[in-house]
Design a protein around this motif. Structure first.
Motif, short mmCIF file in Angstrom:
data_model
loop_
_atom_site.label_atom_id
_atom_site.label_comp_id
_atom_site.label_asym_id
_atom_site.label_seq_id
_atom_site.Cartn_x
_atom_site.Cartn_y
_atom_site.Cartn_z
N GLY A 25 2.46 -0.19 -10.45
CA GLY A 25 1.67 0.59 -9.52
C GLY A 25 1.63 2.06 -9.84
N GLU A 26 0.86 2.75 -9.01
CA GLU A 26 0.72 4.19 -9.10
C GLU A 26 0.94 4.78 -7.73
OE1 GLU A 26 -2.95 5.48 -10.76
OE2 GLU A 26 -2.80 4.13 -12.48
N ASP A 27 1.41 6.01 -7.72
CA ASP A 27 1.72 6.69 -6.47
C ASP A 27 2.60 5.77 -5.62
OD1 ASP A 27 0.19 8.94 -7.27
OD2 ASP A 27 -1.63 7.90 -6.64
N ASP A 28 2.20 5.49 -4.39
CA ASP A 28 3.01 4.62 -3.53
C ASP A 28 2.53 3.18 -3.52
OD1 ASP A 28 4.69 6.67 -2.83
OD2 ASP A 28 3.64 7.14 -0.97
N HIS A 29 1.38 2.89 -4.12
CA HIS A 29 0.84 1.53 -4.15
C HIS A 29 1.59 0.69 -5.19
CE1 HIS A 29 -1.90 -1.71 -5.40
NE2 HIS A 29 -2.20 -1.73 -4.11
N ARG A 30 1.99 -0.51 -4.81
CA ARG A 30 2.70 -1.41 -5.72
C ARG A 30 2.06 -2.79 -5.70
NH1 ARG A 30 4.03 2.52 -7.30
NH2 ARG A 30 6.04 3.55 -7.41
N THR A 31 2.03 -3.41 -6.88
CA THR A 31 1.66 -4.81 -7.00
C THR A 31 2.91 -5.54 -7.45
OG1 THR A 31 -0.61 -4.26 -7.62
CG2 THR A 31 0.17 -6.49 -8.16
N LEU A 32 3.34 -6.50 -6.64
CA LEU A 32 4.50 -7.30 -6.98
C LEU A 32 4.02 -8.66 -7.47
CD1 LEU A 32 6.86 -6.72 -3.90
CD2 LEU A 32 6.52 -5.28 -5.90
N THR A 33 4.50 -9.06 -8.61
CA THR A 33 4.26 -10.41 -9.10
C THR A 33 5.61 -11.11 -9.06
OG1 THR A 33 2.51 -9.61 -10.56
CG2 THR A 33 3.39 -11.80 -11.01
N ILE A 34 5.69 -12.16 -8.26
CA ILE A 34 6.95 -12.86 -8.04
C ILE A 34 6.87 -14.23 -8.70
CG2 ILE A 34 8.55 -13.74 -6.30
CD1 ILE A 34 7.27 -11.67 -4.35
N GLU A 78 0.79 -1.24 0.00
CA GLU A 78 0.00 0.00 0.00
C GLU A 78 0.82 1.28 0.00
OE1 GLU A 78 -3.21 0.02 -0.52
OE2 GLU A 78 -3.15 -2.17 -0.61
N ASP A 79 2.06 1.23 0.47
CA ASP A 79 2.86 2.45 0.53
C ASP A 79 4.35 2.11 0.52
OD1 ASP A 79 3.57 1.69 3.19
OD2 ASP A 79 1.86 2.78 4.00
N VAL A 80 5.18 3.14 0.50
CA VAL A 80 6.62 2.94 0.42
C VAL A 80 7.16 2.20 1.64
CG1 VAL A 80 7.35 5.16 1.40
CG2 VAL A 80 8.77 4.04 -0.33
N ASN A 81 6.53 2.39 2.80
CA ASN A 81 6.97 1.68 4.00
C ASN A 81 6.78 0.17 3.85
OD1 ASN A 81 7.71 4.04 5.36
ND2 ASN A 81 5.67 4.31 6.21
N GLN A 82 5.67 -0.23 3.24
CA GLN A 82 5.44 -1.66 3.01
C GLN A 82 6.42 -2.20 1.96
OE1 GLN A 82 1.33 -2.53 2.14
NE2 GLN A 82 0.68 -2.13 4.25
N THR A 83 6.75 -1.39 0.96
CA THR A 83 7.73 -1.81 -0.04
C THR A 83 9.09 -2.01 0.62
OG1 THR A 83 6.54 -0.63 -1.78
CG2 THR A 83 8.86 -1.16 -2.21
N GLN A 84 9.47 -1.09 1.49
CA GLN A 84 10.75 -1.21 2.20
C GLN A 84 10.75 -2.42 3.14
OE1 GLN A 84 10.92 2.79 3.76
NE2 GLN A 84 12.29 3.45 2.12
N ALA A 85 9.63 -2.66 3.81
CA ALA A 85 9.53 -3.82 4.70
C ALA A 85 9.66 -5.11 3.90
CB ALA A 85 8.22 -3.79 5.48
N PHE A 86 9.02 -5.16 2.73
CA PHE A 86 9.15 -6.34 1.88
C PHE A 86 10.61 -6.54 1.47
CE2 PHE A 86 9.72 -8.12 -2.32
CZ PHE A 86 9.17 -9.37 -2.15
N ALA A 87 11.28 -5.47 1.05
CA ALA A 87 12.68 -5.56 0.63
C ALA A 87 13.56 -6.07 1.76
CB ALA A 87 13.17 -4.20 0.13
N SER A 88 13.32 -5.62 2.98
CA SER A 88 14.09 -6.10 4.14
C SER A 88 13.82 -7.58 4.41
CB SER A 88 13.77 -5.27 5.38
OG SER A 88 14.31 -3.98 5.24
N GLN A 89 12.56 -7.98 4.28
CA GLN A 89 12.22 -9.38 4.47
C GLN A 89 12.90 -10.24 3.39
OE1 GLN A 89 8.04 -10.24 4.13
NE2 GLN A 89 8.26 -12.31 4.95
#
Length: 156
Positions: free
Chosen positions: A131-140, A10-21
């Motif tokens: 995605g748009e704005d800070d929302h991202r959809t990751l397809t892995i 939903e936002d850049v914080n979640q993207t960063q948390a995913f990257a750390s995980q």
């Protein structure tokens, strides 16, 4: 056999948390890993890569847009962040010694991998960002046993 997972951030914080995980899981791999980061300009590939690298204590993370590769090496990890966007010929990767960046203990994060076809290693995992704005959809997508193990760790 490829495994596919779709994650909504939903936002850049979640993207960063995913990257750390992702980084934490990658640190447990005993073999080398090749992760392609795909998506349009501005999709968040570099943001994800930067947080992945910072997870290991590297504060100054530069974009490899002009240098093609930036390496981050300490006693814990060897990460090589490639950006193939400005490649005019995939053989340019041979000139920078791409083979030296692979193997056990090395993690390759590769943006614009399609521009380096024939010279880069096959992906263990492909992460497509949209995605748009800070929302991202990751397809892995996974493409190897190592990729499947990495995805299983992320999914826990």
């Amino acid at each position: 056999m490829a495994i596919i997972l779709i994650i909504e951030l939903e936002d850049v914080n979640q993207t960063q948390a995913f990257a750390s995980q992702l980084a934490s899981c990658a640190a447990h791999s005993k073999q080398g890993l090749v992760i392609y980061l795909e998506g349009d300009l501005g999709a968040g590939k570099t943001t994800l890569a930067r947080q992945f690298i910072q997870h290991f204590g590297f504060d100054r993370v530069k974009s490899p847009t002009y240098s093609l590769v930036e390496s981050y090496i300490n006693e814990q990890i060897s990460i090589h962040h490639f950006d193939c966007y400005r490649l005019s010929d995939p053989e340019e990767l041979e000139y920078i010694g791409i083979r030296e960046y692979s193997g056990a203990g090395h993690i390759q994060l590769i943006e614009w991998a399609e521009l380096g076809r024939g010279m880069i290693e096959p992906a263990d995992m492909v992460i497509n960002l949209k995605g748009e704005d800070d929302h991202r959809t990751l397809t892995i997508n996974t493409h190897s046993n190592a990729g499947e193990q990495l995805l299983a760790c992320i999914n826990n």
